[in-house]
Scaffold this motif. Structure first.
Motif, PDB file in Angstrom:
ATOM      1  N   MET A   1      40.166 140.793  75.608  1.00  0.00           N
ATOM      2  CA  MET A   1      40.575 142.137  76.002  1.00  0.00           C
ATOM      3  C   MET A   1      41.589 142.043  77.140  1.00  0.00           C
ATOM      4  SD  MET A   1      38.232 145.187  77.599  1.00  0.00           S
ATOM      5  CE  MET A   1      37.062 145.108  76.242  1.00  0.00           C
ATOM      6  N   PRO A   2      42.752 142.707  77.037  1.00  0.00           N
ATOM      7  CA  PRO A   2      43.748 142.643  78.087  1.00  0.00           C
ATOM      8  C   PRO A   2      43.207 143.182  79.395  1.00  0.00           C
ATOM      9  CG  PRO A   2      44.636 143.601  76.070  1.00  0.00           C
ATOM     10  CD  PRO A   2      43.160 143.492  75.893  1.00  0.00           C
ATOM     11  N   LEU A   3      43.783 142.694  80.511  1.00  0.00           N
ATOM     12  CA  LEU A   3      43.317 143.079  81.833  1.00  0.00           C
ATOM     13  C   LEU A   3      43.417 144.573  82.065  1.00  0.00           C
ATOM     14  CD1 LEU A   3      42.371 142.335  84.669  1.00  0.00           C
ATOM     15  CD2 LEU A   3      44.748 141.889  85.283  1.00  0.00           C
ATOM     16  N   VAL A   4      44.554 145.193  81.683  1.00  0.00           N
ATOM     17  CA  VAL A   4      44.753 146.617  81.929  1.00  0.00           C
ATOM     18  C   VAL A   4      43.747 147.450  81.143  1.00  0.00           C
ATOM     19  CG1 VAL A   4      46.352 148.537  81.666  1.00  0.00           C
ATOM     20  CG2 VAL A   4      47.183 146.351  82.509  1.00  0.00           C
ATOM     21  N   SER A   5      43.500 147.081  79.874  1.00  0.00           N
ATOM     22  CA  SER A   5      42.543 147.822  79.053  1.00  0.00           C
ATOM     23  C   SER A   5      41.144 147.733  79.635  1.00  0.00           C
ATOM     24  CB  SER A   5      42.540 147.271  77.623  1.00  0.00           C
ATOM     25  OG  SER A   5      43.814 147.403  77.045  1.00  0.00           O
ATOM     26  N   PHE A   6      40.777 146.522  80.083  1.00  0.00           N
ATOM     27  CA  PHE A   6      39.451 146.355  80.673  1.00  0.00           C
ATOM     28  C   PHE A   6      39.334 147.140  81.963  1.00  0.00           C
ATOM     29  CE2 PHE A   6      36.324 144.074  83.285  1.00  0.00           C
ATOM     30  CZ  PHE A   6      35.246 144.081  82.418  1.00  0.00           C
ATOM     31  N   LEU A   7      40.407 147.172  82.751  1.00  0.00           N
ATOM     32  CA  LEU A   7      40.414 147.933  84.001  1.00  0.00           C
ATOM     33  C   LEU A   7      40.216 149.412  83.738  1.00  0.00           C
ATOM     34  CD1 LEU A   7      40.853 148.003  87.075  1.00  0.00           C
ATOM     35  CD2 LEU A   7      43.301 148.183  86.637  1.00  0.00           C
ATOM     36  N   CYS A   8      40.911 149.949  82.739  1.00  0.00           N
ATOM     37  CA  CYS A   8      40.753 151.360  82.377  1.00  0.00           C
ATOM     38  C   CYS A   8      39.315 151.649  81.951  1.00  0.00           C
ATOM     39  CB  CYS A   8      41.717 151.733  81.256  1.00  0.00           C
ATOM     40  SG  CYS A   8      43.455 151.757  81.771  1.00  0.00           S
ATOM     41  N   LYS A   9      38.727 150.719  81.215  1.00  0.00           N
ATOM     42  CA  LYS A   9      37.350 150.905  80.759  1.00  0.00           C
ATOM     43  C   LYS A   9      36.395 150.944  81.935  1.00  0.00           C
ATOM     44  CE  LYS A   9      33.927 149.031  77.550  1.00  0.00           C
ATOM     45  NZ  LYS A   9      33.636 147.978  76.575  1.00  0.00           N
ATOM     46  N   MET A  10      36.631 150.054  82.948  1.00  0.00           N
ATOM     47  CA  MET A  10      35.781 150.021  84.131  1.00  0.00           C
ATOM     48  C   MET A  10      35.838 151.331  84.898  1.00  0.00           C
ATOM     49  SD  MET A  10      36.227 146.290  85.868  1.00  0.00           S
ATOM     50  CE  MET A  10      35.187 146.783  87.232  1.00  0.00           C
ATOM     51  N   MET A  11      37.032 151.928  84.991  1.00  0.00           N
ATOM     52  CA  MET A  11      37.224 153.132  85.781  1.00  0.00           C
ATOM     53  C   MET A  11      36.939 154.404  85.002  1.00  0.00           C
ATOM     54  SD  MET A  11      40.548 152.123  88.015  1.00  0.00           S
ATOM     55  CE  MET A  11      40.238 153.477  89.135  1.00  0.00           C
ATOM     56  N   GLY A  12      36.629 154.237  83.682  1.00  0.00           N
ATOM     57  CA  GLY A  12      36.272 155.386  82.871  1.00  0.00           C
ATOM     58  C   GLY A  12      37.449 156.209  82.426  1.00  0.00           C
ATOM     59  N   MET A  13      38.680 155.698  82.604  1.00  0.00           N
ATOM     60  CA  MET A  13      39.850 156.486  82.262  1.00  0.00           C
ATOM     61  C   MET A  13      40.046 156.598  80.762  1.00  0.00           C
ATOM     62  SD  MET A  13      40.894 157.592  85.052  1.00  0.00           S
ATOM     63  CE  MET A  13      42.208 158.464  84.199  1.00  0.00           C
ATOM     64  N   ASP A  14      39.600 155.576  80.012  1.00  0.00           N
ATOM     65  CA  ASP A  14      39.812 155.645  78.569  1.00  0.00           C
ATOM     66  C   ASP A  14      39.043 156.800  77.959  1.00  0.00           C
ATOM     67  OD1 ASP A  14      37.459 154.407  79.279  1.00  0.00           O
ATOM     68  OD2 ASP A  14      37.402 153.156  77.487  1.00  0.00           O
ATOM     69  N   PRO A 224      41.410 131.346  85.081  1.00  0.00           N
ATOM     70  CA  PRO A 224      42.558 131.333  84.164  1.00  0.00           C
ATOM     71  C   PRO A 224      43.087 132.736  83.928  1.00  0.00           C
ATOM     72  CG  PRO A 224      40.517 131.075  82.944  1.00  0.00           C
ATOM     73  CD  PRO A 224      40.141 131.023  84.391  1.00  0.00           C
ATOM     74  N   ASP A 225      44.323 132.840  83.444  1.00  0.00           N
ATOM     75  CA  ASP A 225      44.925 134.151  83.177  1.00  0.00           C
ATOM     76  C   ASP A 225      44.145 134.934  82.130  1.00  0.00           C
ATOM     77  OD1 ASP A 225      46.899 133.636  85.008  1.00  0.00           O
ATOM     78  OD2 ASP A 225      48.341 132.887  83.526  1.00  0.00           O
ATOM     79  N   SER A 226      43.406 134.241  81.275  1.00  0.00           N
ATOM     80  CA  SER A 226      42.623 134.919  80.238  1.00  0.00           C
ATOM     81  C   SER A 226      41.368 135.575  80.809  1.00  0.00           C
ATOM     82  CB  SER A 226      42.218 133.919  79.148  1.00  0.00           C
ATOM     83  OG  SER A 226      41.468 132.837  79.704  1.00  0.00           O
ATOM     84  N   GLU A 227      40.995 135.253  82.035  1.00  0.00           N
ATOM     85  CA  GLU A 227      39.808 135.830  82.675  1.00  0.00           C
ATOM     86  C   GLU A 227      40.189 137.167  83.284  1.00  0.00           C
ATOM     87  OE1 GLU A 227      36.520 136.957  84.374  1.00  0.00           O
ATOM     88  OE2 GLU A 227      38.268 136.791  85.668  1.00  0.00           O
ATOM     89  N   TYR A 228      39.413 138.204  82.984  1.00  0.00           N
ATOM     90  CA  TYR A 228      39.812 139.532  83.451  1.00  0.00           C
ATOM     91  C   TYR A 228      38.712 140.284  84.183  1.00  0.00           C
ATOM     92  CZ  TYR A 228      37.511 140.567  78.997  1.00  0.00           C
ATOM     93  OH  TYR A 228      36.613 140.604  77.954  1.00  0.00           O
ATOM     94  N   ARG A 229      37.450 139.906  84.051  1.00  0.00           N
ATOM     95  CA  ARG A 229      36.375 140.714  84.636  1.00  0.00           C
ATOM     96  C   ARG A 229      36.429 140.734  86.161  1.00  0.00           C
ATOM     97  NH1 ARG A 229      34.149 138.432  80.059  1.00  0.00           N
ATOM     98  NH2 ARG A 229      33.218 139.938  78.604  1.00  0.00           N
ATOM     99  N   LEU A 230      36.505 139.574  86.781  1.00  0.00           N
ATOM    100  CA  LEU A 230      36.536 139.525  88.240  1.00  0.00           C
ATOM    101  C   LEU A 230      37.840 140.108  88.774  1.00  0.00           C
ATOM    102  CD1 LEU A 230      35.154 138.660  90.847  1.00  0.00           C
ATOM    103  CD2 LEU A 230      36.202 136.397  90.590  1.00  0.00           C
ATOM    104  N   ARG A 231      38.952 139.822  88.112  1.00  0.00           N
ATOM    105  CA  ARG A 231      40.236 140.363  88.555  1.00  0.00           C
ATOM    106  C   ARG A 231      40.233 141.885  88.458  1.00  0.00           C
ATOM    107  NH1 ARG A 231      44.941 136.250  86.289  1.00  0.00           N
ATOM    108  NH2 ARG A 231      43.992 134.303  87.039  1.00  0.00           N
TER     109      ARG A 231
END
Length: 288
Positions: A1-14, A224-231
């Protein structure tokens, strides 16, 4: 899952941006759950618990596997652990099973770049399924909290306060302890420990802005760049509390040093503002 998509999901924006999809999906889920027999629902819960148990290492039990010596950190501190326990990690499994003669009883692994405190957390997780301070369920508030989180001194016989930061010799300064544990778990291939460290970090409060930004850079440098949860956790936290970071006076100094983290933060902030604008457009009354 791309970083931006995961970020939106975390913040509830999607969910806010797509109200129609959310409504239809939610109603269909509710309909299914109501028609589900109680016995079938109980079976689902039981299977989920079994799956979670399988993903985490079991509590320690008497084992007859060889003892492995671990030489850790710049001061070469010594740790010992059972080979079978260490081999829950893909990293140690590849070293111990492929790098030594089968049946060897005198195995040692040198980890001079590792932090002893972080490795101690890893070993505690491998043996007990958690690391200090433990994650506890507060039944009164129906929420999670950290052991001794409200007790700076600690109860008699306890292990003391739950310090959220640690000194990292590679950084030369203080960083968030759970971030270091998360990055160490990423290196050793321990997904359960990554989830645990991320949840614990989300419960920490009162961390100085400079420590948060330093820890965010550390997270980027050690995943790695593929890691997105912590970022995404850091990006979402800063966006939600952006006024605090803006007023701190620390943000400008940190940004002037330059880092990939701040570029991602800029992109995430732009996407966040676009999402807010889309929500306002969808909610505004349309002219007839």
């Amino acid at each position: 899952m791309p970083l931006v998509s995961f970020l939106c999901k975390m913040m509830g924006m999607d969910e806010k941006v797509k109200p129609s999809n959310r409504s239809s999906t939610r109603s269909s889920r509710v309909g299914k759950s109501r028609s589900l027999p109680r016995k079938a629902y109980g079976g689902q819960v039981k299977r989920k618990k079994i799956q979670e148990k399988l993903e985490s290492p079991p509590p320690a039990s008497p084992v007859l596997s060889p003892i492995v010596t671990l030489i850790v950190g710049r001061d070469e501190r010594l740790f010992v652990a059972h080979e079978d326990i260490l081999c829950h990690s893909r990293y140690f499994q590849s070293i111990l099973r492929d790098g030594f003669v089968e049946g060897s009883m005198n195995k040692s692994v040198t980890l001079l770049e590792e932090e002893p405190e972080a490795l101690s957390c890893v070993l505690e997780f491998l043996y007990k399924g958690d690391y200090y301070p433990r994650l506890l369920r507060n039944e009164g508030t129906n929420s999670w909290q950290l052991e001794n989180s409200q007790n700076a001194i600690g109860d008699p016989g306890s292990r003391g306060s739950s310090e959220p930061t640690m000194f990292h010799s590679g950084v030369g300064d203080i960083v968030l302890r759970d971030t270091v544990v998360y990055c160490t778990a990423e290196k050793y291939g321990l997904e359960g420990l990554k989830r645990l460290a991320l949840r614990k970090q989300g419960l920490q409060r009162g961390i100085p802005i400079s420590v948060i930004l330093r820890s965010a850079r550390f997270a980027y440098d050690n995943t790695p760049d593929s890691e997105y949860r912590l970022r995404a956790h850091y990006l979402a936290m800063i966006i939600r509390t952006r006024q605090i970071f803006k007023d701190s006076g620390t943000m400008q100094f940190e940004m002037e040093t330059g880092h990939t983290f701040f570029f991602d933060l800029f992109v995430a902030m732009c996407n966040h503002m676009d999402d807010l604008e889309q929500v306002r457009t969808n909610d505004s009354p349309k002219a007839t």
